[in-house]
Structure formats: structure tokens, C-alpha cells
Design an enzyme around this catalytic site. Structure first.
Site, mmCIF file in Angstrom:
data_model
loop_
_atom_site.group_PDB
_atom_site.id
_atom_site.type_symbol
_atom_site.label_atom_id
_atom_site.label_comp_id
_atom_site.label_asym_id
_atom_site.label_seq_id
_atom_site.Cartn_x
_atom_site.Cartn_y
_atom_site.Cartn_z
ATOM 1 N N THR A 1 2.600 1.802 -3.351
ATOM 2 C CA THR A 1 1.731 2.235 -4.493
ATOM 3 C C THR A 1 1.264 3.565 -4.363
ATOM 4 O OG1 THR A 1 0.819 0.062 -4.504
ATOM 5 C CG2 THR A 1 -0.551 1.594 -5.557
ATOM 6 N N ARG B 1 5.474 -29.956 33.733
ATOM 7 C CA ARG B 1 6.347 -30.469 32.683
ATOM 8 C C ARG B 1 7.303 -29.625 32.044
ATOM 9 N NH1 ARG B 1 0.856 -33.272 29.598
ATOM 10 N NH2 ARG B 1 1.178 -35.228 30.458
ATOM 11 N N ARG C 1 8.437 -18.888 -4.195
ATOM 12 C CA ARG C 1 9.955 -19.179 -4.268
ATOM 13 C C ARG C 1 10.091 -19.568 -5.734
ATOM 14 N NH1 ARG C 1 11.123 -18.686 1.193
ATOM 15 N NH2 ARG C 1 9.625 -19.756 2.387
ATOM 16 N N ARG D 1 14.723 -20.092 10.623
ATOM 17 C CA ARG D 1 15.909 -20.486 9.832
ATOM 18 C C ARG D 1 17.123 -20.494 10.774
ATOM 19 N NH1 ARG D 1 14.730 -21.140 4.360
ATOM 20 N NH2 ARG D 1 12.784 -19.657 3.681
ATOM 21 N N THR E 1 10.316 -10.214 6.069
ATOM 22 C CA THR E 1 10.546 -11.295 6.613
ATOM 23 C C THR E 1 10.273 -11.734 8.260
ATOM 24 O OG1 THR E 1 12.041 -13.417 7.121
ATOM 25 C CG2 THR E 1 13.112 -11.018 6.842
ATOM 26 N N ARG F 1 0.861 -1.175 0.118
ATOM 27 C CA ARG F 1 0.119 0.137 0.206
ATOM 28 C C ARG F 1 0.859 1.162 0.043
ATOM 29 N NH1 ARG F 1 -1.433 3.142 4.235
ATOM 30 N NH2 ARG F 1 -3.424 4.266 4.242
ATOM 31 N N GLY G 1 12.394 -11.516 1.785
ATOM 32 C CA GLY G 1 13.647 -11.928 2.751
ATOM 33 C C GLY G 1 14.977 -12.158 2.099
ATOM 34 N N ASP H 1 16.315 -11.770 9.798
ATOM 35 C CA ASP H 1 17.742 -12.085 9.569
ATOM 36 C C ASP H 1 18.454 -10.990 8.588
ATOM 37 O OD1 ASP H 1 16.066 -12.921 7.648
ATOM 38 O OD2 ASP H 1 17.003 -15.076 7.487
HETATM 39 O O1 F6P Z 1 11.824 -17.305 6.174
HETATM 40 C C1 F6P Z 1 10.486 -17.353 6.469
HETATM 41 C C2 F6P Z 1 10.286 -18.744 6.903
HETATM 42 O O2 F6P Z 1 8.836 -18.841 7.643
HETATM 43 C C3 F6P Z 1 11.162 -19.390 7.968
HETATM 44 O O3 F6P Z 1 11.342 -19.127 9.355
HETATM 45 C C4 F6P Z 1 10.936 -20.817 7.657
HETATM 46 O O4 F6P Z 1 11.980 -21.785 7.806
HETATM 47 C C5 F6P Z 1 10.495 -21.039 6.124
HETATM 48 O O5 F6P Z 1 10.026 -19.501 5.862
HETATM 49 C C6 F6P Z 1 9.362 -21.644 6.078
HETATM 50 O O6 F6P Z 1 9.120 -21.767 4.401
HETATM 51 P P1 F6P Z 1 7.896 -22.478 3.589
HETATM 52 O O7 F6P Z 1 6.699 -21.810 4.079
HETATM 53 O O8 F6P Z 1 8.352 -22.366 2.555
HETATM 54 O O9 F6P Z 1 7.722 -23.941 4.471
#
Ligand code: F6P
Length: 326
Positions: A27, A166, A75, A175, A129, A24, A105, A133
Site C-alpha cells: 500500500t 516419555r 479459500r 501439508r 504461507t 502495509r 500460498g 512450500d
Molecule cells: O497452508 C497453511 C496451512 O496452515 C497448512 O499448514 C494446513 O494444512 C492448512 O493451512 C490448514 O488449513 P485450514 O486453516 O483451512 O484448516
């Protein structure tokens, strides 16, 4: 001022809450400055398969509060190949797109960097992301919302952990980056975080147990970052069962619920500021930079720096967690 009349915008990689607020902002800021905007669907894939449509100001109405991304995301394997990138470049020329804003990301900005160099094409990135990272920015779009989602979930797990006395091992995303686990642990009063940044240095599980975390508590929660370096929650729970059978251990993997939900105010504001800043940067003739934020000031970070691994953990986070979990 760069000679730009039309920009394309896409979201790529894992979605993150706040991406819509960023779409948004880009744009509206571009139209405000007299540019045309084209929305590219499904990340780089939309360039290759020609899924592109013109965006007007009302194309982005009523989305600031929505999680996910109205542009969809993917991706793209094709974009990893020189042939795929050639087709993408041809689409940009055909559509009259003079510059791109890429929201995503590490992988998405790596793709942007390669493409920008190959075709001398102006691209500005936004850090979208939940993992936080990317280097050169204190935070990324979606991280705050994901952290809040983790906090709500872990607060609920605490109720049952306490009732049953527990040990819960709770796996979060990220990641190779431990921000969600570490700050999630501080925010929920968990006993420890097992994170990739420390996993090579020492056995964090062994340290946790030998510190006698049960001295003053009957239930405990440990947040662990997913992935190969920490081994993930299942592997850690298996170790507890074998090495410390006196603990009644359970595992919760929070999974993709961490990526959903309405963005927090912090993420909406961050995305709005960064989106407007991306347009400013392009107007200023900047290219091949990611918009970042440092000490509340918007900065331009070269792609090569942004995608560098090993972002330092926040000052004092590890010791704060250790001190507060006695
Ligand atoms: O990079 C974002 C993320 O959510 C990571 O934390 C995770 O490892 C990955 O994407 C999971 O990707 P997917 O949705 O393709 O399983």
C-alpha cells in the site's frame, strides 16, 4: 513503465504472520509511486462479491506488528470456476483496478496464474504461507514466526517429557512439506522429524527405533508433519503402541496456534522488502511472477516455477538432525 494507475491487493488461503506487514508495504509503496490502492476483502471472494474499498496510507497504520490479515482471507470455491473468474474480472474493470498483488500460498498463486492467463491481467504474487512450500524462494512470509512458535511450544513439552520419561509425538503443519518439522526438530533438539519428503523412501519410525535413540536418553521428542503421507501424529503413536509397547507415548497436535501471533522481525522485514518489491516489479512491467528471496537477494519467480512441488530441503538439514540427535 506499465500503464498502471490503480492496484488491488488481497490475501488468500491460510493466513500467515507478516501478511499485514506485506499489505502495509504494498500500500505505502504504491501510494509513494502515485498509484491508487484498493483493498479486496476475503481473498478472491471479495472480487466476486464486490467487497472492495480504497486504501490510504493510514488504512495500514499500526498493523506491522499484528498477526493474521486485516483484509481477511478465504479459500474461494467460486474462483475455481470460469464463471466465478469472469465475475471477478468484471469487478476489476468496474473498480478501475489495472493490476493485482496476491499474497498467499500455493493454491492462491495457482488461482492467480490461471486468472492472469485467462484475462491477460497483470498479477504479482507474494509468498504468504507458514509452510515454506513455494519454490524459487528460500523462505516465505510467516514461516519464521511459525517456526519460533513451534520452538516455544516444544521447549515446554520437553519439560514434561523429561519429567515423565516419555516419548512425545508432536504434529506440526506444513501439508506435504517438511520444513516446519525438520527445522523445528533441529531448533528444539528433538530426536527426529518424520516428514513427507522421506516417507515414500523409508519407514522413518522404524529407523528411529532401530537406531536405538534411547541409548543415551530416557525421554524423546519426535516432530511429524501433518497429512496423509506421514500419517500424522495419531497414526504414528498408534504404531508405537502396537509395535513398541515398551514406550510410554503421548501426542500433541500444535494445530492453528502455529498460524497466529505477532510476526518476528525476520518476517516483518521480509514482508516489507517483498511488498515494496512487488510494486517495483509492476512498475517495471513484470507480470505473473512471485517475488522471492534467494541468498538475501529479491528475485522474480514465474508463477509456474513457484507452484512447482518438491521444493528441495535445505542443504544438510537431515544429516545435521541425525548427527546431533545421538
Ligand atoms: O497452508 C497453511 C496451512 O496452515 C497448512 O499448514 C494446513 O494444512 C492448512 O493451512 C490448514 O488449513 P485450514 O486453516 O483451512 O484448516
Amino acid at each position: 513503465m506499465a500503464n498502471i494507475k490503480c492496484i488491488g491487493i488481497l490475501t488468500s488461503g491460510g493466513d500467515a504472520p507478516g501478511m499485514n506487514a506485506a499489505i502495509r508495504a504494498v500500500t505505502r509503496a504504491a501510494i509513494y509511486n502515485g498509484w491508487k490502492v484498493k483493498g479486496i476483502m476475503r481473498g478472491y471472494r471479495g472480487l466476486i462479491y464486490d467487497e472492495i474499498e480504497e486504501f490510504k496510507t493510514n488504512s495500514v497504520s499500526n498493523i506491522i506488528q499484528q498477526g493474521g490479515t486485516i483484509l481477511k482471507t478465504a479459500r474461494s470455491q467460486d474462483f475455481r470456476t470460469p464463471e466465478g473468474r469472469k465475475i471477478a474480472h468484471e469487478a476489476l474493470l468496474r473498480e478501475g483496478i489495472d493490476a493485482l498483488v496476491v499474497i498467499g500460498g500455493d493454491g492462491s498463486l495457482t488461482g492467480a496464474k490461471i486468472f492472469a492467463q485467462e484475462y491477460n491481467f497483470p498479477i504479482v504474487g507474494l509468498p504468504g504461507t507458514i509452510d515454506n512450500d513455494l519454490s524459487g524462494t528460500d523462505t516465505t512470509i510467516g514461516y519464521d514466526t511459525a517456526l519460533n512458535t513451534i520452538m516455544e511450544a516444544v521447549d515446554k513439552i520437553r519439560d514434561t517429557a523429561t519429567s515423565h520419561e516419555r516419548l512425545f509425538i508432536i504434529e506440526v503443519m506444513g501439508r506435504e512439506c517438511g520444513f516446519l518439522a525438520l527445522n523445528g526438530a533441529i531448533a528444539t533438539g528433538a530426536e527426529a522429524a518424520i516428514i513427507p519428503e522421506i516417507s515414500m523412501e523409508k519407514d522413518q519410525l522404524e529407523e528411529l527405533i532401530s537406531n536405538g535413540f534411547r541409548k543415551s536418553k530416557n525421554s524423546s521428542m519426535v516432530l511429524v508433519t501433518e497429512g496423509e503421507i506421514t500419517g500424522g501424529a495419531m497414526a504414528i503413536a498408534d504404531r508405537v503402541k502396537t509395535e513398541y509397547p515398551e514406550y510410554d507415548v503421548r501426542v500433541t497436535i500444535l494445530g492453528h496456534l502455529q498460524r497466529g501471533g505477532s510476526p518476528t522481525a525476520a518476517d516483518r522485514i521480509l514482508a516489507s522488502r517483498m511488498g515494496a518489491a512487488a510494486v517495483d516489479a509492476l512498475m517495471d512491467g513484470q507480470r505473473n511472477v512471485m517475488i522471492g528471496i534467494q541468498n538475501d537477494i529479491i528475485v522474480n519467480v514465474p508463477f509456474s516455477k513457484a507452484i512447482k512441488k518438491n521444493k528441495p530441503l535445505g542443504d544438510g538439514l537431515l544429516s545435521t538432525l541425525k548427527v546431533l540427535s545421538i
